[in-house]
Design a protein around this motif. Structure first.
Motif, PDB file in Angstrom:
ATOM      1  N   VAL A  80       5.346   9.479   9.695  1.00  0.00           N
ATOM      2  CA  VAL A  80       3.998   9.077   9.725  1.00  0.00           C
ATOM      3  C   VAL A  80       4.754   8.816   8.112  1.00  0.00           C
ATOM      4  N   ALA A  81       5.433  10.290   7.207  1.00  0.00           N
ATOM      5  CA  ALA A  81       5.791  10.114   6.008  1.00  0.00           C
ATOM      6  C   ALA A  81       6.686   9.073   5.798  1.00  0.00           C
ATOM      7  N   ALA A  91       4.518   2.017  -0.137  1.00  0.00           N
ATOM      8  CA  ALA A  91       5.652   0.769   0.190  1.00  0.00           C
ATOM      9  C   ALA A  91       4.975   0.173  -1.384  1.00  0.00           C
ATOM     10  N   VAL A 146      -1.515   1.428   9.399  1.00  0.00           N
ATOM     11  CA  VAL A 146      -2.631   1.091   8.929  1.00  0.00           C
ATOM     12  C   VAL A 146      -3.522  -0.373   9.588  1.00  0.00           C
ATOM     13  N   CYS A 205       0.496  -1.514   0.602  1.00  0.00           N
ATOM     14  CA  CYS A 205      -0.015  -0.368  -0.188  1.00  0.00           C
ATOM     15  C   CYS A 205       0.689   1.211  -0.013  1.00  0.00           C
ATOM     16  N   GLY A 206       0.293   2.704  -0.682  1.00  0.00           N
ATOM     17  CA  GLY A 206       1.133   3.648  -0.231  1.00  0.00           C
ATOM     18  C   GLY A 206       2.109   3.527  -0.394  1.00  0.00           C
ATOM     19  N   SER A 266       5.748  -2.122   8.634  1.00  0.00           N
ATOM     20  CA  SER A 266       4.723  -1.632   9.495  1.00  0.00           C
ATOM     21  C   SER A 266       5.409  -3.181   9.734  1.00  0.00           C
ATOM     22  N   ILE A 316       5.141  -5.821   0.610  1.00  0.00           N
ATOM     23  CA  ILE A 316       6.578  -4.716   0.884  1.00  0.00           C
ATOM     24  C   ILE A 316       5.634  -3.539   1.746  1.00  0.00           C
ATOM     25  N   SER A 317       6.405  -4.231   3.578  1.00  0.00           N
ATOM     26  CA  SER A 317       5.513  -2.918   4.245  1.00  0.00           C
ATOM     27  C   SER A 317       6.859  -3.046   5.104  1.00  0.00           C
ATOM     28  N   GLN A 331      13.340  -0.404   0.956  1.00  0.00           N
ATOM     29  CA  GLN A 331      12.367  -1.801   0.116  1.00  0.00           C
ATOM     30  C   GLN A 331      13.198  -1.682  -1.195  1.00  0.00           C
ATOM     31  N   GLU A 376       0.616  14.370   1.330  1.00  0.00           N
ATOM     32  CA  GLU A 376       0.018  14.275   2.914  1.00  0.00           C
ATOM     33  C   GLU A 376       0.468  14.958   3.778  1.00  0.00           C
ATOM     34  N   LEU A 395       2.004  12.501  -3.249  1.00  0.00           N
ATOM     35  CA  LEU A 395       1.956  11.268  -2.029  1.00  0.00           C
ATOM     36  C   LEU A 395       1.981  12.318  -0.739  1.00  0.00           C
ATOM     37  N   THR A 400       0.363  -3.195   7.692  1.00  0.00           N
ATOM     38  CA  THR A 400      -0.530  -3.203   7.373  1.00  0.00           C
ATOM     39  C   THR A 400      -1.833  -3.975   6.974  1.00  0.00           C
TER      40      THR A 400
HETATM   41  C1  F6R Z   1       3.206   7.137   3.422  1.00  0.00           C
HETATM   42  C2  F6R Z   1       2.812   6.383   3.656  1.00  0.00           C
HETATM   43  C3  F6R Z   1       2.216   5.102   3.751  1.00  0.00           C
HETATM   44  C4  F6R Z   1       2.917   3.764   3.688  1.00  0.00           C
HETATM   45  C5  F6R Z   1       1.682   2.490   3.513  1.00  0.00           C
HETATM   46  C6  F6R Z   1       2.280   1.539   4.058  1.00  0.00           C
HETATM   47  O1  F6R Z   1       3.740   8.352   3.349  1.00  0.00           O
HETATM   48  O2  F6R Z   1       3.972   5.753   4.631  1.00  0.00           O
HETATM   49  O3  F6R Z   1       1.192   5.205   2.356  1.00  0.00           O
HETATM   50  O4  F6R Z   1       3.485   2.889   2.859  1.00  0.00           O
HETATM   51  O5  F6R Z   1       0.364   2.613   4.481  1.00  0.00           O
HETATM   52  O6  F6R Z   1       2.709   1.505   5.171  1.00  0.00           O
HETATM   53  P1  F6R Z   1       3.733  -0.030   5.843  1.00  0.00           P
HETATM   54  O7  F6R Z   1       4.684   0.042   4.113  1.00  0.00           O
HETATM   55  O8  F6R Z   1       4.271   0.208   7.148  1.00  0.00           O
HETATM   56  O9  F6R Z   1       2.820  -1.261   5.292  1.00  0.00           O
END
Ligand code: F6R
Length: 616
Positions: A403-404, A308, A613, A305-306, A354, A351-352, A412, A493, A489, A357
């Protein structure tokens, strides 16, 4: 989302439980900052405090109305799901007799049905969590034991939760439970900790224990007991955190984001460290997939997501080129709802940053149910996605607090490139000297990223001058396209500015209608050593320039073709095409960070967002 901390110390009451908990919450505030609260067990029983807004508001409240010394504490920082971010909806929530407190991360999907059962109970909030507090309170009345109460209630809960509970009659115990939501145990000396992630207790211990799905943990000062949903003893996986508390402080920078942008050369270098065996062959961190299966993979699907997902988008260009395997990039939340074509020969790459997600976790589960193998590219040890995957490649970006996402993005891309080269080597698509050549190019990237950062003053000046801009477009081709999406993005944000990223070739198919006098347009220009691509982007710059746009151009040193059409040029070092995203995205990160700061916005904690998230 929501940060959770639990602490048990020696039986002599002190203010350490509260201090450790507040410190942990400060480190977890990136997970949510709508409200914060704590509950303590003191010799006089249970006491708690909570406040809407950031942790600073709770600290003020505690300064005005201090809480007594205690033996255990739990604390929560919230990202609101059920109920507005008010004092009443802040956690902890208490049982009807006020003797039990609970904090929660996740969503209890059947809370309405459970609430109906609690007819006659007075509710003080609109949250799903309060239902759990009342259920646990009732179960405690029946069992007289907090662990037993937790084991009785959790099977009734649907959805996702990390729960921590304390009770006035158990001054030496915190009980936790998790399903689809993170909880890590910190192993101390004469004290123990619980946290949504290791940042919660990193300044006290680096020794940690992962908790599995549907497990319940009971911690005391000297003991950690994990059981499964039936109450049978369960094993957690022990690990040592490979970064220390200094990595999670601003280190003299005004914001975590600024610090993390400066961490990027190290994040890339660390992600590349120790990746080859004694014979120069690439290795992964954890591989539970037979190599013969990897050799027969006929399709890769990246789910993320986002930011990643944009890293995955960049990786697609490299992996397809190096391995000749088709790569699809799918937003994780779309993946399982569109009936994707997945087989035993599909490799799904999740890919993440955290590893928590929820959209990505659900995509991983769906992929495995369909018979695909899943490889995780994740930054956070002890998180759910690597635990549920068949193979893992960790990014070594260190903790990302803002957060960003910035340094995680670069790490990644680096890790995905390692994966691409690993597959190319394994499948014989590239000779060892070719793999070594690409690894050399990667090894040069930290120094090149540093060069871009060293020129940040120019970018920051331009950003400050543009603080009243209301719309910005970002255009790129090939690997510059996902970089354009990422640049847009970041600006949305952080600076709450309307920003759009497009493939530059798409411009003439519609977006060019947006271009009018003064419209700011960023261009990510490919190296002139790829004339076909380069010339096309130069034409695109001319097209918008001719319509009065302000052109901000990211181009390689020595690329003079851009000079005539660029109002501003941000230079990046000479870099091979596939490596370019690692340098071209950096000016865009610095630009967004500085512009948001110039607008007086909270760069590290933008409105409505949370770092991880954990709801779908
Ligand atoms: C944007 C941002 C989000 C994350 C997305 C995935 O700056 O941080 O778009 O990239 O929420 O999060 P992860 O990588 O933790 O799965």
């Amino acid at each position: 989302m929501c940060g959770i901390v639990g602490y048990v110390g020696p039986l002599a009451p002190s203010n350490r439980p509260l201090q450790v908990t507040l410190e942990g919450l400060a480190r977890l505030e990136y997970r949510g900052y709508d409200s914060a609260g704590v509950a303590l067990v003191t010799p006089d029983g249970l006491t708690s405090a909570k406040k809407a807004g950031k942790l600073a508001n709770l600290r003020e409240e505690l300064a005005e109305r201090p809480l007594p010394d205690a033996t255990v504490a739990i604390g929560h920082t919230r990202w609101a799901t059920h109920g507005a971010p008010t004092d009443a909806n802040a956690h902890p929530h208490l049982s009807a007799d006020g003797r039990l407190a609970v904090i929660h991360n996740g969503i209890i999907e059947n809370f309405q049905a459970l609430k109906a059962e609690l007819d006659g109970t007075a509710f003080t909030s609109e949250t799903d969590t309060e239902v759990v507090a009342h259920l646990l309170g009732r179960a405690y009345e029946e069992t007289g034991d907090l662990t037993a109460a937790m084991l009785a209630v959790t099977p009734r809960l649907e959805g996702a939760y990390t729960l921590l509970a304390v009770h006035a009659d158990e001054p030496a115990t915190v009980v936790g439970a998790r399903r689809n939501s993170p909880l890590v145990i910190g192993l101390g000396d004469g004290e123990n900790f619980l946290g949504s992630d290791v940042a919660a207790f990193i300044s006290h211990t680096k020794e940690a224990l992962e908790m599995g799905q549907d497990q319940v943990v009971t911690i005391t000062a000297d003991d950690v007991r994990v059981v499964d949903a039936d109450g049978n003893p369960a094993e957690g996986r022990r690990f040592t955190v490979d970064w220390d508390a200094s990595a999670a402080v601003k280190g003299g920078f005004p914001t975590f984001m600024a610090k993390e942008i400066h961490d990027q050369p190290k994040a890339v270098a660390d992600t590349l460290l120790g990746r080859t065996d004694g014979h120069g062959n690439l290795i992964l961190d954890e591989l539970r997939i037979d190599e013969s299966i990897l050799r027969s993979v006929d399709k890769i699907i990246v789910v993320a997501c986002g930011t990643a997902a944009y890293a995955g988008h960049v990786a697609k260009y490299a992996i397809e080129h190096w391995c000749r395997i088709p790569v699809e990039v799918e937003l994780a939340h779309e993946f399982r709802y569109r009936d994707p074509v997945v087989s035993e020969k599909t490799l799904v790459v999740a890919i993440s940053q955290s590893g928590e997600t929820m959209d990505t976790i659900m995509a991983v589960r769906h992929a495995r149910e369909q018979g695909a193998k899943v490889l995780a590219v994740v930054n956070t040890h002890g998180s759910t996605i690597p635990r549920e995957s068949d193979a893992v490649l960790y990014t070594h970006a260190g903790p990302e607090v803002a957060v960003a996402s910035t340094k995680a993005f670069l790490a990644q891309i680096t890790a995905c490139y390692l994966l691409g080269l690993y597959l190319a080597q394994l499948r014989g698509n590239k000779y060892p000297d070719e793999v070594a050549g690409y690894l050399d190019e990667l090894a040069q990237m930290p120094a090149k990223i540093q060069q871009v950062i060293d020129n940040e003053d120019q970018i920051r000046e331009v950003a400050r001058a543009m603080k009243d801009t209301t719309s910005v477009l970002f255009l790129g081709r090939h690997v510059g396209y996902p970089v354009a999406l990422e640049g847009a993005l970041k600006l949305k944000e952080l600076a709450y500015i309307h920003a759009e990223g497009f493939a530059a070739g798409e411009l003439k198919h519609g977006p060019i209608a947006l271009v009018e006098e003064g419209q700011a347009v960023f261009f990510i220009v490919p190296t002139p050593r790829r004339p076909l691509l380069h010339n096309k982007v130069i034409s695109n710059i001319q097209e918008v320039r001719a319509r009065g746009a302000r052109t901000l151009v990211i181009a390689e040193e020595g690329d003079d073709a851009v000079n005539e059409f660029a109002e501003v040029i941000f230079r990046v070092p000479r870099t091979p095409t596939l490596m370019m995203p690692l340098v071209t995205v950096v000016p865009l990160q610095i630009f967004a960070c500085e512009l948001a700061g110039a607008k007086g916005l909270d760069v590290d904690q933008p409105r409505n967002l949370a770092k991880s998230v954990t709801v779908e």
